[in-house]
Scaffold this motif. Structure first.
Motif, PDB file in Angstrom:
ATOM      1  N   ILE A 123       0.996  -1.659   3.304  1.00 25.64           N
ATOM      2  CA  ILE A 123       2.116  -1.563   2.903  1.00 25.64           C
ATOM      3  C   ILE A 123       2.017  -1.560   1.192  1.00 25.64           C
ATOM      4  O   ILE A 123       2.760  -0.735   0.612  1.00 25.64           O
TER       5      ILE A 123
ATOM      6  N   SER B 247      10.754  -4.299  -1.520  1.00 22.59           N
ATOM      7  CA  SER B 247      11.008  -3.004  -1.260  1.00 22.59           C
ATOM      8  C   SER B 247      10.892  -2.960   0.423  1.00 22.59           C
ATOM      9  O   SER B 247      10.685  -3.992   1.062  1.00 22.59           O
TER      10      SER B 247
ATOM     11  N   THR C 193      10.096   0.131   3.212  1.00 16.69           N
ATOM     12  CA  THR C 193       9.179   1.284   3.785  1.00 16.69           C
ATOM     13  C   THR C 193       9.159   1.696   5.085  1.00 16.69           C
ATOM     14  O   THR C 193       9.446   1.085   6.101  1.00 16.69           O
TER      15      THR C 193
ATOM     16  N   LYS D 257       3.042   6.493   5.803  1.00 21.39           N
ATOM     17  CA  LYS D 257       4.164   6.172   4.835  1.00 21.39           C
ATOM     18  C   LYS D 257       5.059   7.380   4.811  1.00 21.39           C
ATOM     19  O   LYS D 257       4.581   8.467   4.590  1.00 21.39           O
TER      20      LYS D 257
ATOM     21  N   THR E 284       9.252   4.829   0.399  1.00 14.64           N
ATOM     22  CA  THR E 284       9.527   3.583   0.123  1.00 14.64           C
ATOM     23  C   THR E 284      10.761   3.582  -0.909  1.00 14.64           C
ATOM     24  O   THR E 284      10.770   4.365  -1.700  1.00 14.64           O
TER      25      THR E 284
END
Length: 351
Positions: A134, A165, A167, A178, A181
């Motif tokens: 991440i 954050s 994600t 991903k 985010t």
């Protein structure tokens, strides 16, 4: 305590106790029908085995994942597998198989999400399938699957982390990628969770006392922000049986009930006598919730549209109450774990 109404008809009876070695913070029962007697326990502990210059080196965190098969005729608990990992902060099973296997997602102290397949090759074992970083120098703190109510294709995960954050990860045929985010909170983003009725929508809670709602189709910012919590927001859980019902928990020791269509003000709140770390709706009783209340032990709550009542408390752990989960069976079997005393308990709860 403001609303503590214990119903003596609710009985919480410990069946097994097990020492976890390292500090325990996560227990999760497998929801897949064939494997509902499968339980994982995750641990997290700072590595004090060698002196470290804290300014020069990251502090190392150790972890283990213990895999159990729990049958009513089990004598002493013993894991069928032990996996060494980085520190485990959260674990969640996917409610549907992926490529024919149950899959466990694990949030770790090195900022990674790991996916393990539960396989049966002469005996059950978890085998690492894939992992995704991440971010650098952060802890992945919590995660949630989009597939708890409906089978989404492809499945998605929402992950919160220590940088503040959240994600979104998409699970692909060969791993994870991903999607986006969001910089969500000024301090740790303790929790992230999907709305199981509309998985375009997800939520986050942070150490900045802020509770936020997002829509993946709005990539730049939260669609709503609520600042009514009086301390860090640590738990968010959508009700899979009652559309629009949503719970949050906080270090301020309150559980709040929300209508997901209007997040400006909660519909009800109750002091449960301990900072709330995890909330789990009962798999077969839409009005019943299991709460891990940190320094207040564990609680069972009854929730309707207008009330949250504490109906039972469990105080047999001797340290911070972190992990809690219902087994996905008709009888109410509960796993709990606590941190510094390194204990996992499995109990029958008679509701």
């Amino acid at each position: 305590m403001n609303s503590l109404k214990l119903q003596m008809s609710v009985q919480w009876n410990t069946k097994w106790r097990w020492h976890t070695g390292l500090s325990a913070d996560s227990v999760e029962w497998c929801p897949i029908e064939t494997y509902r007697n499968v339980l994982v326990c995750g641990t997290y502990q700072l590595d004090n085995s060698q002196d470290q210059d804290q300014e020069a080196k990251k502090q190392s965190r150790l972890g283990k994942i213990y895999l159990f098969v729990v049958n009513q005729n089990v004598g002493d608990l013993s894991p069928v597998q032990t996996l060494d990992t980085a520190g485990v902060l959260d674990q969640k099973w996917c409610y549907h198989t992926i490529q024919s296997n149950p899959v466990l997602a694990v949030a770790t102290s090195v900022g990674c999400v790991e996916l393990y397949r539960l396989e049966n090759n002469g005996g059950l074992s978890l085998n690492l399938w894939t992992k995704e970083e991440i971010g650098k120098d952060i802890l992945a703190l919590s995660l949630d699957w989009s597939t708890n109510k409906m089978l989404n294709d492809p499945p998605k995960l929402v992950v919160s982390d220590s940088s503040g954050s959240v994600t979104i990860l998409t699970v692909t045929e060969n791993g994870m990628k991903k999607t986006n985010t969001w910089k969500s909170h000024n301090f740790e983003s303790w929790i992230a969770a999907f709305n199981y009725w509309n998985t375009e929508v997800f939520y986050s809670g942070g150490d900045d006392c802020v509770f936020k709602c997002y829509d993946v189709r709005v990539p730049d910012a939260a669609v709503s922000t609520n600042r009514s919590h009086e301390a860090g927001v640590t738990a968010v859980r959508s009700n899979m049986d009652c559309e629009h019902q949503l719970l949050t928990g906080s270090y301020d020791e309150k559980v709040r009930l929300w209508d997901a269509r209007n997040l400006r003000k909660c519909t009800e709140e109750t002091d449960v006598g301990g900072g709330v770390w995890r909330l789990k709706w009962h798999p077969y009783r839409p009005d019943t919730v299991l709460a891990a209340c940190m320094y207040g032990g564990f609680r069972i709550l009854r929730v309707d549209a207008q009330h949250i009542d504490v109906t039972c408390e469990y105080l047999e752990h001797e340290s911070i109450a972190y992990g809690a989960d219902w087994a996905h069976i008709e009888n109410s079997l509960v796993a709990t774990c606590s941190f510094y005393d390194c204990k996992m308990h499995i109990s029958d709860v008679v509701l």
